[in-house]
Design a protein around this motif. Sequence first.
Motif, PDB file in Angstrom:
ATOM      1  N   GLY A 196     -58.775 -22.557 -19.398  1.00 50.25           N
ATOM      2  CA  GLY A 196     -58.390 -21.659 -20.487  1.00 50.25           C
ATOM      3  C   GLY A 196     -59.202 -21.873 -21.741  1.00 50.25           C
ATOM      4  N   ALA A 197     -58.718 -21.254 -22.812  1.00 48.32           N
ATOM      5  CA  ALA A 197     -59.399 -21.333 -24.108  1.00 48.32           C
ATOM      6  C   ALA A 197     -58.397 -21.820 -25.153  1.00 48.32           C
ATOM      7  CB  ALA A 197     -59.939 -19.960 -24.489  1.00 48.32           C
ATOM      8  N   VAL A 198     -58.880 -22.626 -26.089  1.00 46.95           N
ATOM      9  CA  VAL A 198     -58.021 -23.142 -27.167  1.00 46.95           C
ATOM     10  C   VAL A 198     -58.713 -22.863 -28.500  1.00 46.95           C
ATOM     11  CG1 VAL A 198     -56.782 -25.152 -28.083  1.00 46.95           C
ATOM     12  CG2 VAL A 198     -57.215 -24.989 -25.628  1.00 46.95           C
ATOM     13  N   ALA A 199     -57.932 -22.365 -29.455  1.00 50.71           N
ATOM     14  CA  ALA A 199     -58.466 -22.006 -30.779  1.00 50.71           C
ATOM     15  C   ALA A 199     -57.809 -22.863 -31.851  1.00 50.71           C
ATOM     16  CB  ALA A 199     -58.180 -20.533 -31.054  1.00 50.71           C
ATOM     17  N   GLU A 206     -53.314 -24.017 -37.582  1.00 50.02           N
ATOM     18  CA  GLU A 206     -52.637 -23.665 -36.317  1.00 50.02           C
ATOM     19  C   GLU A 206     -53.591 -23.750 -35.119  1.00 50.02           C
ATOM     20  OE1 GLU A 206     -49.672 -20.030 -36.847  1.00 50.02           O
ATOM     21  OE2 GLU A 206     -51.525 -19.784 -37.987  1.00 50.02           O
ATOM     22  N   TYR A 207     -53.007 -24.069 -33.961  1.00 46.17           N
ATOM     23  CA  TYR A 207     -53.742 -24.026 -32.692  1.00 46.17           C
ATOM     24  C   TYR A 207     -53.151 -22.903 -31.844  1.00 46.17           C
ATOM     25  CZ  TYR A 207     -55.332 -28.689 -33.923  1.00 46.17           C
ATOM     26  OH  TYR A 207     -55.893 -29.761 -34.574  1.00 46.17           O
ATOM     27  N   PHE A 208     -53.992 -22.268 -31.046  1.00 43.39           N
ATOM     28  CA  PHE A 208     -53.541 -21.240 -30.099  1.00 43.39           C
ATOM     29  C   PHE A 208     -54.210 -21.547 -28.774  1.00 43.39           C
ATOM     30  CE2 PHE A 208     -53.928 -19.402 -34.307  1.00 43.39           C
ATOM     31  CZ  PHE A 208     -52.657 -18.888 -34.512  1.00 43.39           C
ATOM     32  N   GLU A 209     -53.525 -21.258 -27.692  1.00 42.07           N
ATOM     33  CA  GLU A 209     -54.170 -21.505 -26.405  1.00 42.07           C
ATOM     34  C   GLU A 209     -53.654 -20.530 -25.360  1.00 42.07           C
ATOM     35  OE1 GLU A 209     -52.631 -25.160 -24.347  1.00 42.07           O
ATOM     36  OE2 GLU A 209     -51.905 -25.536 -26.378  1.00 42.07           O
ATOM     37  N   TYR A 210     -54.500 -20.313 -24.351  1.00 41.36           N
ATOM     38  CA  TYR A 210     -54.091 -19.456 -23.243  1.00 41.36           C
ATOM     39  C   TYR A 210     -54.836 -19.924 -21.996  1.00 41.36           C
ATOM     40  CZ  TYR A 210     -53.020 -15.330 -20.472  1.00 41.36           C
ATOM     41  OH  TYR A 210     -52.587 -14.488 -19.484  1.00 41.36           O
ATOM     42  N   MET A 240     -54.891 -13.899 -33.302  1.00 36.55           N
ATOM     43  CA  MET A 240     -55.666 -14.782 -32.428  1.00 36.55           C
ATOM     44  C   MET A 240     -54.969 -14.997 -31.083  1.00 36.55           C
ATOM     45  SD  MET A 240     -58.398 -16.317 -31.890  1.00 36.55           S
ATOM     46  CE  MET A 240     -59.340 -16.472 -33.399  1.00 36.55           C
ATOM     47  N   GLU A 241     -53.649 -15.122 -31.101  1.00 39.10           N
ATOM     48  CA  GLU A 241     -52.922 -15.395 -29.862  1.00 39.10           C
ATOM     49  C   GLU A 241     -53.118 -14.262 -28.850  1.00 39.10           C
ATOM     50  OE1 GLU A 241     -48.871 -16.367 -30.631  1.00 39.10           O
ATOM     51  OE2 GLU A 241     -48.769 -17.460 -28.725  1.00 39.10           O
ATOM     52  N   SER A 242     -52.961 -13.011 -29.297  1.00 37.36           N
ATOM     53  CA  SER A 242     -53.085 -11.924 -28.327  1.00 37.36           C
ATOM     54  C   SER A 242     -54.552 -11.629 -28.012  1.00 37.36           C
ATOM     55  CB  SER A 242     -52.311 -10.679 -28.778  1.00 37.36           C
ATOM     56  OG  SER A 242     -52.931 -10.113 -29.881  1.00 37.36           O
ATOM     57  N   ALA A 243     -55.468 -11.870 -28.969  1.00 39.35           N
ATOM     58  CA  ALA A 243     -56.900 -11.665 -28.689  1.00 39.35           C
ATOM     59  C   ALA A 243     -57.378 -12.647 -27.608  1.00 39.35           C
ATOM     60  CB  ALA A 243     -57.716 -11.830 -29.967  1.00 39.35           C
ATOM     61  N   LEU A 244     -56.905 -13.893 -27.679  1.00 38.87           N
ATOM     62  CA  LEU A 244     -57.283 -14.886 -26.665  1.00 38.87           C
ATOM     63  C   LEU A 244     -56.812 -14.447 -25.279  1.00 38.87           C
ATOM     64  CD1 LEU A 244     -56.555 -18.578 -27.753  1.00 38.87           C
ATOM     65  CD2 LEU A 244     -58.756 -17.483 -27.377  1.00 38.87           C
ATOM     66  N   LYS A 245     -55.576 -13.943 -25.236  1.00 34.90           N
ATOM     67  CA  LYS A 245     -55.013 -13.495 -23.955  1.00 34.90           C
ATOM     68  C   LYS A 245     -55.839 -12.325 -23.399  1.00 34.90           C
ATOM     69  CE  LYS A 245     -50.638 -11.945 -21.859  1.00 34.90           C
ATOM     70  NZ  LYS A 245     -51.357 -11.302 -20.797  1.00 34.90           N
ATOM     71  N   THR A 246     -56.153 -11.352 -24.254  1.00 34.14           N
ATOM     72  CA  THR A 246     -56.969 -10.205 -23.816  1.00 34.14           C
ATOM     73  C   THR A 246     -58.279 -10.685 -23.207  1.00 34.14           C
ATOM     74  OG1 THR A 246     -56.045  -8.779 -25.530  1.00 34.14           O
ATOM     75  CG2 THR A 246     -58.197  -8.129 -24.657  1.00 34.14           C
ATOM     76  N   ALA A 247     -58.962 -11.597 -23.924  1.00 30.49           N
ATOM     77  CA  ALA A 247     -60.305 -12.015 -23.497  1.00 30.49           C
ATOM     78  C   ALA A 247     -60.254 -12.884 -22.239  1.00 30.49           C
ATOM     79  CB  ALA A 247     -61.001 -12.751 -24.645  1.00 30.49           C
ATOM     80  N   VAL A 248     -59.290 -13.801 -22.175  1.00 31.74           N
ATOM     81  CA  VAL A 248     -59.214 -14.664 -20.992  1.00 31.74           C
ATOM     82  C   VAL A 248     -58.821 -13.818 -19.769  1.00 31.74           C
ATOM     83  CG1 VAL A 248     -57.985 -16.592 -19.888  1.00 31.74           C
ATOM     84  CG2 VAL A 248     -58.712 -16.788 -22.279  1.00 31.74           C
TER      85      VAL A 248
END
Length: 279
Positions: A196-199, A206-210, A240-248
């Motif tokens: 996955g990806a972590v931001a 904040e951290y975000f991950e998917y 960022m949370e939903s953008a990460l999900k879209t891209a992954v």
Amino acid sequence: MEKREMKRIVTIQDISCFGKCSLTVALPVISAMGIECSIIPTAVLSTHTGGFSGFTFADLTDEIPKISAHWQKENIDFDGIYTGYLGSKEQLSMVSDFIDAFRGDDGLVFIDPVMADNGKLYTGFTEEFAAEMAKLCSKADVIVPNLTEAAIMLGEEYVPDGHTEEYIHGLLNRLCAMGAKCAIVTGVRYSEDTQGAVAYSSETGEYFEYHRENIPVSYHGTGDVFSSSLMGALTKGADMESALKTAVDFTVESIKLTVGDDFHKYGVKFEKCLSMLTK
Ligand code: PXL
């Protein structure tokens, strides 16, 4: 800035005429998301440099300042600047000047420091180039290195798997300490069967991950598929949370549709998933 109905970004990277990566990925992906996508091609290659020998290379470095000067005269502006594969230190310096001239008050500067994967620099890249790329990254709102690029820019050992949250969060903190507001690393393996990806946002802490299932294959251009769809989602105003999900999700589905086709090792079949991005 002119009031526009549609968002408009510019992406600066090469055209590899065969093999799916860089502009032949960014243009269709970003356009499918309903965003106007201007380009500055930095070079024209017959193929990408991975897995092909004897590729042709026409350098377009001299065009970069000319295009920039013309656009400034025409008062052309952008909601975002997305840079990918850049071939020389001279190009890095020109792109840095371009960012200074065109970054608007709320424009997003998104830098993918394309230069390495799987623990190795791509053909033609050096440690010296990597140090200059790290300097360019300090100007970014968002940087998206893979784990190899992150390690090289930080002068650290590449860690392919068995990642801990402590390691990944530390890496993201060290990347942001070089100047970028937000750093995202791809290829994170918290367990054997996930990737996955972590931001990390240095502004909010904040951290975000998917994460999705790990698919144990490696294709060229998947970084560009990920970055183009992430840039598109962020430009459209996704958090960022939903953008990460879209891209992954878009990247994983593109890979899944390619696995098993041995004649398609030069890239992924992202075209078959574009409808995921148009909704
Ligand atoms: O996907 C990154 C990329 C872009 N452009 C060129 C490449 C590569 C990766 O190898 O060779 C020319």
